[in-house]
Scaffold this motif. Structure first.
Motif, PDB file in Angstrom:
ATOM      1  N   ASP A   1       0.856  -1.180   0.000  1.00  0.00           N
ATOM      2  CA  ASP A   1       0.000   0.000   0.000  1.00  0.00           C
ATOM      3  C   ASP A   1       0.894   1.232   0.000  1.00  0.00           C
ATOM      4  OD1 ASP A   1      -2.073   1.718   0.150  1.00  0.00           O
ATOM      5  OD2 ASP A   1      -2.529   1.340   2.264  1.00  0.00           O
ATOM      6  N   THR A   2       0.765   2.087  -1.012  1.00  0.00           N
ATOM      7  CA  THR A   2       1.631   3.255  -1.137  1.00  0.00           C
ATOM      8  C   THR A   2       0.896   4.531  -0.773  1.00  0.00           C
ATOM      9  OG1 THR A   2       1.065   3.450  -3.464  1.00  0.00           O
ATOM     10  CG2 THR A   2       3.061   2.200  -2.908  1.00  0.00           C
ATOM     11  N   ALA A   3      -0.231   4.427  -0.161  1.00  0.00           N
ATOM     12  CA  ALA A   3      -1.011   5.609   0.204  1.00  0.00           C
ATOM     13  C   ALA A   3      -0.281   6.367   1.301  1.00  0.00           C
ATOM     14  CB  ALA A   3      -2.394   5.200   0.677  1.00  0.00           C
ATOM     15  N   ASP A   4      -0.244   7.685   1.178  1.00  0.00           N
ATOM     16  CA  ASP A   4       0.423   8.546   2.156  1.00  0.00           C
ATOM     17  C   ASP A   4      -0.572   8.847   3.272  1.00  0.00           C
ATOM     18  OD1 ASP A   4       2.144  10.195   3.468  1.00  0.00           O
ATOM     19  OD2 ASP A   4       2.402  11.617   1.820  1.00  0.00           O
ATOM     20  N   THR A   5      -0.221   8.491   4.472  1.00  0.00           N
ATOM     21  CA  THR A   5      -1.141   8.674   5.590  1.00  0.00           C
ATOM     22  C   THR A   5      -0.821   9.932   6.394  1.00  0.00           C
ATOM     23  OG1 THR A   5       0.263   7.309   6.979  1.00  0.00           O
ATOM     24  CG2 THR A   5      -1.545   6.200   5.817  1.00  0.00           C
ATOM     25  N   ARG A   6       0.077  10.757   5.875  1.00  0.00           N
ATOM     26  CA  ARG A   6       0.437  11.984   6.597  1.00  0.00           C
ATOM     27  C   ARG A   6      -0.645  13.052   6.403  1.00  0.00           C
ATOM     28  NH1 ARG A   6       6.046  13.481   4.127  1.00  0.00           N
ATOM     29  NH2 ARG A   6       4.905  12.859   2.272  1.00  0.00           N
ATOM     30  N   THR A   7      -0.703  13.904   7.380  1.00  0.00           N
ATOM     31  CA  THR A   7      -1.648  15.019   7.284  1.00  0.00           C
ATOM     32  C   THR A   7      -1.003  16.126   6.464  1.00  0.00           C
ATOM     33  OG1 THR A   7      -0.809  16.123   9.252  1.00  0.00           O
ATOM     34  CG2 THR A   7      -2.564  14.471   9.580  1.00  0.00           C
TER      35      THR A   7
ATOM     36  N   GLN B   1       1.803  17.712   8.360  1.00  0.00           N
ATOM     37  CA  GLN B   1       3.028  16.899   8.406  1.00  0.00           C
ATOM     38  C   GLN B   1       3.784  16.997   7.083  1.00  0.00           C
ATOM     39  OE1 GLN B   1       1.146  13.178   9.404  1.00  0.00           O
ATOM     40  NE2 GLN B   1       1.862  13.269  11.549  1.00  0.00           N
TER      41      GLN B   1
END
Length: 109
Positions: free
Chosen positions: A3-9, A12
């Motif tokens: 999974d390459t989804a960026d979970t940063r806000t 961030q």
């Protein structure tokens, strides 16, 4: 598949971009200092001075060794002169000086 989804806000991500910009600016400043003509000249001068100091140090050691060797040939271990070696050299020196003086005297005439 990973999974390459960026979970940063977004905050961030902005902070990460800001940190990377600061690191990049610092790197560019360092490169600017390294390629500045004064820095290049200073580095070259330091290398030359180091090489000269090294060469002079080696020359001093070599000359000191030669002087010690010559001294050991004319002075014994107790520090007194070896007359069997000093006298012939003194006679030779007096002879050379005498010949030079005689030659100079003849040229004046």
């Amino acid at each position: 598949m990973a999974d390459t989804a960026d979970t940063r806000t977004p905050a961030q991500i902005e902070a990460d971009i800001s940190r990377r910009r600061a690191v990049l600016a610092e790197t560019l400043d360092e490169i600017g200092v390294r390629v500045h003509p004064k820095t290049i000249v200073g580095d070259a001068r330091a290398r030359v001075v180091s090489h000269v100091d090294h060469t002079l140090g080696r020359a001093y050691v070599r000359v000191n060794g030669v002087v010690s060797d010559v001294k050991s040939r004319f002075v014994n271990a107790e520090g007194s002169p070896r007359l069997e070696r000093v006298v012939p050299v003194a006679v030779l020196a007096v002879g050379v000086v005498g010949l030079l003086a005689l030659g100079a005297r003849r040229r004046r005439r």
